[in-house]
Design an enzyme around this catalytic site. Sequence first.
Site, mmCIF file in Angstrom:
data_model
loop_
_atom_site.group_PDB
_atom_site.id
_atom_site.type_symbol
_atom_site.label_atom_id
_atom_site.label_comp_id
_atom_site.label_asym_id
_atom_site.label_seq_id
_atom_site.Cartn_x
_atom_site.Cartn_y
_atom_site.Cartn_z
ATOM 1 C CG ASP A 196 -17.929 -31.688 -16.765
ATOM 2 O OD1 ASP A 196 -17.122 -31.648 -17.720
ATOM 3 O OD2 ASP A 196 -17.683 -31.196 -15.654
ATOM 4 C CG HIS A 218 -18.935 -27.939 -11.793
ATOM 5 N ND1 HIS A 218 -18.935 -29.311 -12.015
ATOM 6 C CD2 HIS A 218 -19.640 -27.758 -10.648
ATOM 7 C CE1 HIS A 218 -19.608 -29.911 -11.023
ATOM 8 N NE2 HIS A 218 -20.040 -28.991 -10.193
ATOM 9 C CG HIS A 252 -21.716 -28.223 -15.686
ATOM 10 N ND1 HIS A 252 -21.010 -28.496 -16.842
ATOM 11 C CD2 HIS A 252 -20.853 -28.513 -14.663
ATOM 12 C CE1 HIS A 252 -19.794 -28.921 -16.538
ATOM 13 N NE2 HIS A 252 -19.677 -28.942 -15.227
ATOM 14 C CG ASP A 273 -14.172 -27.277 -14.948
ATOM 15 O OD1 ASP A 273 -15.278 -27.056 -14.426
ATOM 16 O OD2 ASP A 273 -13.797 -28.419 -15.270
ATOM 17 C CG HIS A 274 -17.519 -26.643 -17.780
ATOM 18 N ND1 HIS A 274 -17.566 -27.375 -18.942
ATOM 19 C CD2 HIS A 274 -16.939 -27.457 -16.854
ATOM 20 C CE1 HIS A 274 -17.048 -28.573 -18.738
ATOM 21 N NE2 HIS A 274 -16.664 -28.647 -17.471
ATOM 22 C CG HIS A 315 -21.567 -33.548 -14.000
ATOM 23 N ND1 HIS A 315 -20.537 -34.425 -13.745
ATOM 24 C CD2 HIS A 315 -21.065 -32.306 -13.727
ATOM 25 C CE1 HIS A 315 -19.471 -33.751 -13.347
ATOM 26 N NE2 HIS A 315 -19.775 -32.468 -13.327
#
Length: 302
Positions: free
Chosen positions: A206, A63, A61, A65-66, A138
Amino acid sequence: MIDVCLLGTGGTMPLKNRWLSSAVFRYNGHCILTDCGEGSQIALKCAGLTFKPIDVICLTHFHADHVAGLPGMLLSMGNEGRVDPVLIIGPRGTRKVVSALMTIAPGIAFDIEIAEVENFDETFYFEGFTVTAFRVRHSVECLGYRFDIPRVGKFDIEKAKSNNVPMKIWGALQKEEEVEYENCIYTSDMVLGPTRKGLRLIFCTDTRPCEAIVHNSKGADLAVLEGMYGSEDKDERAKIAMHMTFAEAAAIAKAAGVRKLWLTHFSPSMPNPEEYIMEANSIFENTEIGFDGKFEQIHFID
């Protein structure tokens, strides 16, 4: 066999000893990167790996942090001499997100191909293995990934002889090639025994627990699942944030009958996830705490 290496095991923000979400799978000359959080370049170097061989990137996804490490990763791949195309698989909107991220990484010397997963699940076919992306639960659209490596049956000499297969073409048929020889067509089923169990790996972060994870993890040799929170008092927090606890990940591993579970994507409020492993082990004994650089070769079982 397939090589598995966790590059980053953190969620939300990095710690001094924990980069953000990322992992590498290597099989038969292919290198697959799953997620690319901030610091993935450094984590990959620390693991003794190189950038150039990465030919598939799977994004769960969008976000930060990914995906925040993606521009630097692609630049580093180019700097190491990559010229072949790279395929990026991700949820709907991947093309737009990658295009925006690449504004700070111009001049890439190789083509970037995008595959957006439009359906509930979708399978991509490569030489010798498949990648299946499936929807999980999520706060935004998010994917889990299943990696399958099929395995043909053993070569059966008696079967080959009974089918009058010339010895000269045994090798080609063992590689599942169809062969025309002396005006006759020969196929691999004329020399091979029953199909053997292949390898299956799962990467899923997530998400709340859902049937899609259990279904896709059935019989997996290794499941890499998020354990954002370790203690029981975080159950409500996990539900609100749409993440999983150690216990919930372990319950999925047990229900799916996986061989081994690695926990990853730890909350920054949990600097020592090892403190909470006992609860997970009480549900699914073969649970291990992931850490940056954790590496294992997963072998076929005869």
